[in-house]
Design a protein around this motif. Structure first.
Motif, PDB file in Angstrom:
ATOM      1  N   GLU A  38       0.827  -1.207   0.000  1.00 30.08           N
ATOM      2  CA  GLU A  38       0.000   0.000   0.000  1.00 30.08           C
ATOM      3  C   GLU A  38       0.863   1.259   0.000  1.00 30.08           C
ATOM      4  OE1 GLU A  38      -3.204   0.602  -0.280  1.00 30.08           O
ATOM      5  OE2 GLU A  38      -3.667  -1.513  -0.554  1.00 30.08           O
ATOM      6  N   ALA A  39       1.994   1.224   0.732  1.00 34.43           N
ATOM      7  CA  ALA A  39       2.894   2.378   0.727  1.00 34.43           C
ATOM      8  C   ALA A  39       3.457   2.614  -0.671  1.00 34.43           C
ATOM      9  CB  ALA A  39       4.019   2.163   1.738  1.00 34.43           C
ATOM     10  N   ALA A  40       3.825   1.529  -1.364  1.00 37.23           N
ATOM     11  CA  ALA A  40       4.326   1.657  -2.740  1.00 37.23           C
ATOM     12  C   ALA A  40       3.238   2.171  -3.668  1.00 37.23           C
ATOM     13  CB  ALA A  40       4.846   0.304  -3.222  1.00 37.23           C
ATOM     14  N   MET A  41       1.996   1.712  -3.464  1.00 38.57           N
ATOM     15  CA  MET A  41       0.901   2.191  -4.293  1.00 38.57           C
ATOM     16  C   MET A  41       0.639   3.673  -4.054  1.00 38.57           C
ATOM     17  SD  MET A  41      -0.018  -0.206  -6.252  1.00 38.57           S
ATOM     18  CE  MET A  41      -1.490   0.569  -6.898  1.00 38.57           C
ATOM     19  N   SER A  42       0.802   4.128  -2.830  1.00 40.29           N
ATOM     20  CA  SER A  42       0.652   5.552  -2.521  1.00 40.29           C
ATOM     21  C   SER A  42       1.690   6.380  -3.278  1.00 40.29           C
ATOM     22  CB  SER A  42       0.786   5.771  -1.013  1.00 40.29           C
ATOM     23  OG  SER A  42       0.740   7.135  -0.687  1.00 40.29           O
ATOM     24  N   THR A  43       2.918   5.863  -3.358  1.00 41.36           N
ATOM     25  CA  THR A  43       3.964   6.541  -4.126  1.00 41.36           C
ATOM     26  C   THR A  43       3.601   6.580  -5.609  1.00 41.36           C
ATOM     27  OG1 THR A  43       5.587   5.702  -2.538  1.00 41.36           O
ATOM     28  CG2 THR A  43       6.438   6.545  -4.605  1.00 41.36           C
ATOM     29  N   LEU A  44       3.086   5.474  -6.116  1.00 47.70           N
ATOM     30  CA  LEU A  44       2.716   5.418  -7.540  1.00 47.70           C
ATOM     31  C   LEU A  44       1.580   6.383  -7.860  1.00 47.70           C
ATOM     32  CD1 LEU A  44       2.924   1.589  -8.284  1.00 47.70           C
ATOM     33  CD2 LEU A  44       4.361   3.390  -9.211  1.00 47.70           C
ATOM     34  N   ARG A  45       0.639   6.578  -6.920  1.00 43.60           N
ATOM     35  CA  ARG A  45      -0.461   7.512  -7.163  1.00 43.60           C
ATOM     36  C   ARG A  45       0.052   8.943  -7.338  1.00 43.60           C
ATOM     37  NH1 ARG A  45      -3.539   3.910  -3.896  1.00 43.60           N
ATOM     38  NH2 ARG A  45      -2.842   4.878  -1.953  1.00 43.60           N
ATOM     39  N   ARG A  46       1.131   9.272  -6.624  1.00 46.60           N
ATOM     40  CA  ARG A  46       1.737  10.589  -6.814  1.00 46.60           C
ATOM     41  C   ARG A  46       2.417  10.680  -8.179  1.00 46.60           C
ATOM     42  NH1 ARG A  46       4.347   9.830  -1.919  1.00 46.60           N
ATOM     43  NH2 ARG A  46       6.360  10.015  -2.984  1.00 46.60           N
ATOM     44  N   PHE A  47       2.899   9.549  -8.670  1.00 49.18           N
ATOM     45  CA  PHE A  47       3.661   9.512  -9.917  1.00 49.18           C
ATOM     46  C   PHE A  47       2.757   9.462 -11.155  1.00 49.18           C
ATOM     47  CE2 PHE A  47       5.757   6.710 -13.116  1.00 49.18           C
ATOM     48  CZ  PHE A  47       6.804   7.556 -13.468  1.00 49.18           C
ATOM     49  N   LEU A  48       1.543   8.902 -10.993  1.00 50.76           N
ATOM     50  CA  LEU A  48       0.675   8.644 -12.144  1.00 50.76           C
ATOM     51  C   LEU A  48       0.304   9.886 -12.949  1.00 50.76           C
ATOM     52  CD1 LEU A  48      -1.748   5.834 -10.908  1.00 50.76           C
ATOM     53  CD2 LEU A  48       0.006   5.694 -12.665  1.00 50.76           C
ATOM     54  N   PRO A  49       0.049  11.056 -12.348  1.00 52.56           N
ATOM     55  CA  PRO A  49      -0.298  12.212 -13.189  1.00 52.56           C
ATOM     56  C   PRO A  49       0.764  12.558 -14.220  1.00 52.56           C
ATOM     57  CG  PRO A  49      -0.832  12.653 -10.908  1.00 52.56           C
ATOM     58  CD  PRO A  49      -0.096  11.357 -10.924  1.00 52.56           C
ATOM     59  N   ALA A  50       2.023  12.184 -13.985  1.00 52.70           N
ATOM     60  CA  ALA A  50       3.098  12.502 -14.941  1.00 52.70           C
ATOM     61  C   ALA A  50       3.288  11.414 -15.988  1.00 52.70           C
ATOM     62  CB  ALA A  50       4.407  12.714 -14.177  1.00 52.70           C
ATOM     63  N   VAL A  51       2.443  10.372 -15.960  1.00 49.88           N
ATOM     64  CA  VAL A  51       2.608   9.238 -16.882  1.00 49.88           C
ATOM     65  C   VAL A  51       1.797   9.484 -18.151  1.00 49.88           C
ATOM     66  CG1 VAL A  51       2.177   6.777 -17.195  1.00 49.88           C
ATOM     67  CG2 VAL A  51       3.063   7.617 -15.029  1.00 49.88           C
ATOM     68  N   ASP A  52       2.407   9.195 -19.280  1.00 50.27           N
ATOM     69  CA  ASP A  52       1.710   9.258 -20.560  1.00 50.27           C
ATOM     70  C   ASP A  52       1.111   7.887 -20.838  1.00 50.27           C
ATOM     71  OD1 ASP A  52       0.749   9.645 -23.059  1.00 50.27           O
ATOM     72  OD2 ASP A  52       2.698   9.915 -24.033  1.00 50.27           O
ATOM     73  N   PHE A  53      -0.211   7.772 -20.750  1.00 44.18           N
ATOM     74  CA  PHE A  53      -0.854   6.466 -20.870  1.00 44.18           C
ATOM     75  C   PHE A  53      -0.854   5.953 -22.306  1.00 44.18           C
ATOM     76  CE2 PHE A  53      -2.529   7.890 -16.830  1.00 44.18           C
ATOM     77  CZ  PHE A  53      -2.447   6.739 -16.067  1.00 44.18           C
ATOM     78  N   ALA A  54      -0.395   6.784 -23.264  1.00 44.00           N
ATOM     79  CA  ALA A  54      -0.290   6.306 -24.643  1.00 44.00           C
ATOM     80  C   ALA A  54       0.905   5.383 -24.826  1.00 44.00           C
ATOM     81  CB  ALA A  54      -0.177   7.505 -25.595  1.00 44.00           C
ATOM     82  N   GLN A  55       1.844   5.435 -23.856  1.00 40.12           N
ATOM     83  CA  GLN A  55       3.014   4.555 -23.953  1.00 40.12           C
ATOM     84  C   GLN A  55       2.608   3.113 -23.683  1.00 40.12           C
ATOM     85  OE1 GLN A  55       6.050   5.916 -21.318  1.00 40.12           O
ATOM     86  NE2 GLN A  55       6.139   7.970 -22.179  1.00 40.12           N
ATOM     87  N   SER A  56       3.311   2.176 -24.328  1.00 37.24           N
ATOM     88  CA  SER A  56       3.017   0.760 -24.099  1.00 37.24           C
ATOM     89  C   SER A  56       3.528   0.293 -22.742  1.00 37.24           C
ATOM     90  CB  SER A  56       3.629  -0.095 -25.217  1.00 37.24           C
ATOM     91  OG  SER A  56       5.046   0.100 -25.253  1.00 37.24           O
ATOM     92  N   ALA A  80       8.033   8.283   4.526  1.00 37.35           N
ATOM     93  CA  ALA A  80       7.363   7.948   5.788  1.00 37.35           C
ATOM     94  C   ALA A  80       5.877   8.301   5.713  1.00 37.35           C
ATOM     95  CB  ALA A  80       8.038   8.682   6.944  1.00 37.35           C
ATOM     96  N   ASP A  81       5.515   9.359   4.989  1.00 32.93           N
ATOM     97  CA  ASP A  81       4.105   9.727   4.839  1.00 32.93           C
ATOM     98  C   ASP A  81       3.335   8.653   4.082  1.00 32.93           C
ATOM     99  OD1 ASP A  81       4.484  12.079   6.190  1.00 32.93           O
ATOM    100  OD2 ASP A  81       4.828  13.285   4.387  1.00 32.93           O
ATOM    101  N   ASP A  82       3.989   8.005   3.112  1.00 33.51           N
ATOM    102  CA  ASP A  82       3.335   6.911   2.387  1.00 33.51           C
ATOM    103  C   ASP A  82       3.002   5.760   3.329  1.00 33.51           C
ATOM    104  OD1 ASP A  82       3.445   8.182  -0.117  1.00 33.51           O
ATOM    105  OD2 ASP A  82       5.517   7.564  -0.397  1.00 33.51           O
ATOM    106  N   PHE A  83       3.945   5.436   4.227  1.00 33.45           N
ATOM    107  CA  PHE A  83       3.682   4.368   5.203  1.00 33.45           C
ATOM    108  C   PHE A  83       2.600   4.787   6.192  1.00 33.45           C
ATOM    109  CE2 PHE A  83       7.754   2.571   3.797  1.00 33.45           C
ATOM    110  CZ  PHE A  83       7.435   1.224   3.791  1.00 33.45           C
ATOM    111  N   SER A  84       2.584   6.061   6.587  1.00 38.56           N
ATOM    112  CA  SER A  84       1.533   6.539   7.503  1.00 38.56           C
ATOM    113  C   SER A  84       0.166   6.418   6.848  1.00 38.56           C
ATOM    114  CB  SER A  84       1.806   7.992   7.902  1.00 38.56           C
ATOM    115  OG  SER A  84       3.035   8.109   8.570  1.00 38.56           O
ATOM    116  N   GLY A  85       0.081   6.770   5.564  1.00 36.19           N
ATOM    117  CA  GLY A  85      -1.188   6.612   4.851  1.00 36.19           C
ATOM    118  C   GLY A  85      -1.585   5.157   4.703  1.00 36.19           C
ATOM    119  N   ALA A  86      -0.590   4.277   4.495  1.00 33.45           N
ATOM    120  CA  ALA A  86      -0.885   2.842   4.366  1.00 33.45           C
ATOM    121  C   ALA A  86      -1.384   2.255   5.678  1.00 33.45           C
ATOM    122  CB  ALA A  86       0.362   2.098   3.897  1.00 33.45           C
TER     123      ALA A  86
END
Length: 637
Positions: free
Chosen positions: A330-348, A362-368
């Motif tokens: 869940e902590a890793a998924m929280s990090t990915l959610r911050r990263f997703l807006p910068a992702v180009d979904f047209a890429q394979s 540490a905030d990601d773990f607190s949220g998890a």
């Protein structure tokens, strides 16, 4: 002594504690390496292959070896080395061309070694004694003139690692491994279920040495006397399993390992020596075990500098291995959610080079932590309160006594053993409403850093016969599983009133169950019980004797010094005007208890906010609570 991990042991064909021969080898730089994924997964190419080469930098390999890489998050992937250029031992470097082929090869699940199991050293050692010794050194048992053990039953809460241990032992011993899920044996046709069991054991005997692992065995072999007449299939399956495990024919070098989280539902004939020779409890991990598990599941994570795994382990009371794995995920998924807006979904795919900037904070773990609940005490779990000793004004002697009677036995067990005394089993807090009984327990739960179960007295009472007593038993059983643990019974007079007072037989049975749990045949090791009441005269006298509640602490109304400390606690974050002298109000609040003083401060702040909002053009920085607000709150109260 050579210490290597499970992957290198598998490549060398050696086991733990075995003798090996080490000789020097000439290793050439690898120009190219061809890998094949072992578990299910797709081939890697392009930028991902270059990223893979960086992960494998400095690893020597030969064709046929396995290598493991930790990709982002908790994901690990094993690869088999198909071909190297040049041939023979080579060293992978950043300039090596790494290629992969094939979508998947081999088993669908990752290879598990002893290094992938955290916090279960003692349990793993005991299982190795029973399984590895008979398979590797049968002559030792022949010399001693005894039959080697034939079965191990693993039991404990869900998610503690029972199946994980079985998979690790199967891999480390290189024995033939047969996995049975309990329900999959049952068949609708007459005799098919028993025939399926016989086939499994016959196959294991042909491929001995072998390990048969029966997961969720409670579904396969429940108690026969509790089965109704329409469950003849289950009866026959239980009888067939008993006969195979200890019948007239010897099953040779075949060891049966079974796992369940409800061992008391198994048929008693199955739990005797000769069938399951040893029962091993796989309990919830302690603080040290949780730290090991967190390190295992976060070893592939790019952790930020502010992540403290030791502190995280101290705050994850009641978490089992599966919960901690979910926490890291869940902590890793929280990090990915911050990263997703910068992702180009047209890429394979997302290039691994872009993932280099990702960090789990540490905030990601607190949220998890807010997303994942502990499995071991889910039904009775209480969030560890955010209250410290500094939040409790006064009561210094009571706080010191609680530290000595609760924290010291849990942290200084060797000292108490040396002194030859039994630690206190229970403490009863008595006093008028609002004197701080519950607040003290909240601070104790936070400061002692042990598992904490809070029970409101009336919540265990049920209209159904036997349900209330079962609720009491469950609370104490959960506490023993996750010890060291504190159980707090608030308003305990509702749960254990005087017997013979006309409450009825149901309440008397609950009191009797409570008394036997506190001081019965089964010892409460590592469990301390706290009770709170403002009606001590209502409690059953048998509850208050030494051995059950050893100490009775009466919380008095606060004196002048204590009132001053309580006012300091409740006004320390309050912007006070210069004319406020809390010592004056400590004198004026004689007869007030802690809850009254907290209410006074809240009313004064509310009056100040009302007055501030009546003047719309003022800035928030100009807000203060003045003496007049406290005086008006005091006169209105």
């Amino acid at each position: 002594m050579v210490q290597i991990d499970g992957i290198l042991r598998a490549n060398a064909g050696a086991g733990v504690d075995e003798m090996v021969t080490v000789r020097p080898a000439v290793v050439q730089p690898a120009r190219s390496v061809l890998l094949a994924p072992v578990e299910s997964g797709r081939a890697i190419a392009g930028a991902q292959a270059r990223y893979l080469a960086r992960l494998l930098d400095g690893i020597p390999v030969v064709a046929g070896d396995r290598v493991r890489v930790n990709l982002f998050g908790t994901r690990m992937q094993n690869f088999s080395v198909v071909q190297t250029v040049p041939a023979g031992p080579v060293l992978i470097g950043t300039s090596t061309s790494v290629r992969t082929e094939g979508e998947t090869k081999g088993e669908a699940r990752a290879t598990i070694t002893y290094e992938d199991i955290g916090g279960l050293h003692r349990e793993t050692q005991r299982i190795r004694e029973m399984i590895e010794l008979p398979l590797k050194y049968p002559e030792v048992f022949e010399r001693l003139g005894i039959e080697p053990p034939k079965g191990v039953l693993l039991h404990g809460p869900p998610g503690t690692g029972k199946t994980l241990i079985a998979r690790a032992v199967a891999h480390e011993t290189s024995a033939h491994f047969v996995h049975i899920n309990g329900p999959e044996v049952i068949d609708k046709w007459y005799g098919s279920s028993e025939a399926r069991l016989r086939e499994i054991f016959d196959e294991a005997q042909r491929k001995a040495p072998a390990i048969i692992f029966i997961d969720e065995i409670d579904a396969l072999a429940p108690k026969r006397e509790e089965m109704s007449g329409d469950r003849q299939v289950e009866r026959r399956v239980v009888a067939q399993l008993l006969a195979i495990m200890d019948g007239l024919e010897s099953r040779g070098q075949v060891i049966v390992v079974a796992a369940t989280n409800i061992p008391n539902t198994l048929d008693p004939a199955l739990r005797r020596p000769g069938r399951f020779d040893r029962e091993i409890e796989i309990g919830a991990p302690d603080k040290t075990g949780r730290a090991e598990i967190l390190e295992i599941h976060s070893r592939g994570m790019p952790l930020a500098d502010d992540v403290d795994l030791q502190r995280l382990a101290a705050g994850t009371h009641g978490f089992v291995g599966a919960d901690l794995a979910a926490l890291c995920r869940e902590a890793a998924m929280s990090t990915l959610r911050r990263f997703l807006p910068a992702v180009d979904f047209a890429q394979s795919y997302i290039p691994y080079d872009k993932l280099g900037a990702l960090e789990v904070t540490a905030d990601d773990f607190s949220g998890a932590l807010a997303e994942v609940e502990p499995s071991a005490i889910r039904e009775v779990f209480t969030e560890t309160p955010d209250v410290t000793w500094e939040d409790v004004g006064g009561l210094e002697e009571v706080k010191q006594l609680l530290v000595e009677t609760v924290e010291w036995p849990l942290t200084q067990g060797r000292l108490f053993a040396r002194a030859g005394v039994r630690p206190a089993r229970g403490i009863m807090l008595e006093g008028a409403p609002g004197t701080g009984k519950t607040l003290l327990v909240k601070a104790l739960a936070r400061e002692s850093e042990v598992n904490f179960i809070s029970v409101k007295g009336p919540q265990l009472l049920s209209m159904w016969v036997g349900e209330s007593e079962r609720g009491v038993r469950e609370v104490f059983r959960k506490a023993r599983q996750v010890s060291p643990c504190i159980i707090f019974f608030d308003e305990i007079d509702a749960l254990a009133p005087k017997r013979g007072g006309g409450e009825g037989a149901a309440v008397e049975r609950v009191v009797s169950q409570f008394l036997t749990e506190l001081d019965g045949i089964e010892d409460l090791k590592g469990v301390i019980v706290l009770g709170a009441t403002n009606r001590a005269d209502m409690l059953d006298p048998a509850l208050l004797r030494p051995g059950r509640f050893d100490f009775r602490l009466e919380l008095p109304a606060p004196d002048l010094k204590a009132r001053l400390a309580i006012l300091g606690v409740h006004t320390r974050k309050m912007p006070l005007a210069p004319d406020v002298d809390i010592a004056t109000f400590a004198t004026l609040t004689e007869g007030f208890v802690g809850a009254d003083i907290e209410g006074l401060c809240r009313r004064a702040a509310a009056l100040a906010i009302r007055e501030f909002l009546e003047q719309p053009d003022r800035e928030v920085e100009e807000f203060f609570v003045a003496r007049q607000h406290f005086e008006r709150a005091l006169s209105s109260g």
